[in-house]
Write an enzyme that holds these catalytic residues in place. Structure first.
Site, PDB file in Angstrom:
ATOM      1  N   ASP A  37       0.814  -1.214   0.000  1.00 34.43           N
ATOM      2  CA  ASP A  37       0.000   0.000   0.000  1.00 34.43           C
ATOM      3  C   ASP A  37       0.850   1.267   0.000  1.00 34.43           C
ATOM      4  O   ASP A  37       0.486   2.265  -0.631  1.00 34.43           O
ATOM      5  CB  ASP A  37      -0.926   0.007   1.220  1.00 34.43           C
ATOM      6  CG  ASP A  37      -2.157  -0.873   1.008  1.00 34.43           C
ATOM      7  OD1 ASP A  37      -2.387  -1.308  -0.130  1.00 34.43           O
ATOM      8  OD2 ASP A  37      -2.876  -1.120   1.984  1.00 34.43           O
ATOM      9  N   ASP A  90      -2.060  12.630  22.010  1.00 33.09           N
ATOM     10  CA  ASP A  90      -0.856  12.260  21.273  1.00 33.09           C
ATOM     11  C   ASP A  90      -0.921  12.778  19.843  1.00 33.09           C
ATOM     12  O   ASP A  90       0.113  12.893  19.176  1.00 33.09           O
ATOM     13  CB  ASP A  90      -0.700  10.741  21.249  1.00 33.09           C
ATOM     14  CG  ASP A  90      -0.100  10.196  22.539  1.00 33.09           C
ATOM     15  OD1 ASP A  90       0.300  11.013  23.398  1.00 33.09           O
ATOM     16  OD2 ASP A  90      -0.036   8.972  22.698  1.00 33.09           O
TER      17      ASP A  90
END
Length: 253
Positions: A43, A143
């Protein structure tokens, strides 16, 4: 009618061996003279090929010679012309990212899967989120956060517990990565035409980087993200194995 094929492959031995075998069997032409580009890899290589060839208006047919192959078809050396003739086309629009960094530079990039903001230090990021000029979240301590397309919704977005989006839907996923405050905020579904802006409210103490697919910008102050309808990436899939089917199947495993 003979289909003119250009073959490209990642640098892995498996992909390079496959490319040599296919070129020997079917021949090849240059990318700008091709009816279709066949990409051999995973990918990541498929995304790289789509970005690199977006100005050619040539569809890309991937065959998996990597690890993850969500955007790829199964590999076979025997029936490629018939598979290309029968392939179904999906057109996906990328995200356009504009980012301002602490040195005053303005950066632009396109993302087929997602644009992510990620903490770049030991402390959490501190972000403010605006959608179409309206303040929606004064403070997100996390995060990171990301905006994903339907095509990219099963990638990093899904790993961050974001929703899988139907390929034909006119929506984007806004997803938090390990949100600390608000602790239970997972994100939002936004219209495809929306413009999302992230402001980094404490860049000195809590540095943040922005990533558009595989291109990153360090020490960003702000990032704006929107869908780019003027660019359409053409991807070919074997019948019955297109993105719509893959997105559905991913939700039942």
């Amino acid at each position: 009618m003979t289909i003119r094929i250009a073959f490209v492959a990642s640098e892995t031995p498996t992909a390079q061996i496959a490319r040599a075998a296919l070129v020997c069997r079917f021949g090849e032409v240059a990318e700008d003279a091709a009816d279709v580009i066949v990409a051999l890899g995973g990918d990541g290589f498929m995304l790289h090929t789509l970005h690199r060839t977006q100005g050619l208006d040539v569809p890309v047919y991937g065959m998996n010679r990597g690890t993850v192959g969500f955007l790829m078809n199964d590999y076979s050396e025997t029936d490629l012309p018939d598979r290309l003739a029968a392939a179904e086309e999906e057109v996906i629009n990328p995200l356009a990212m504009e980012a301002g960094s602490v040195d005053g530079a303005i950066h632009h990039a396109l993302a087929i899967n997602e644009v992510s903001l990620l903490r770049a230090g030991p402390q959490t990021a501190q972000l403010r989120i605006t959608v179409d000029g309206h303040l929606r979240l004064e403070e997100l301590i996390c995060d990171g956060a990301l905006v994903a397309t339907p095509a990219g919704s099963t990638a990093y977005n899904y790993s961050a517990h974001g929703p899988i989006l139907p390929i034909g839907s006119d929506v984007l996923a806004l997803t938090a990565v390990a949100a600390f405050r608000p602790r239970r905020w997972r994100g939002a579904l936004l219209p495809k035409k929306a413009t999302v802006r992230f402001d980094v409210t404490d860049p000195d103490k809590r540095p943040v980087m922005a990533v558009a697919d595989s291109r990153w910008v360090e020490n960003v102050l702000w990032v704006e993200i929107r869908s780019e309808p003027l660019i359409g990436h053409r991807i070919l899939f074997d019948p019955g194995h297109g993105l719509e089917e893959r997105l559905l199947r991913e939700q039942f495993v």
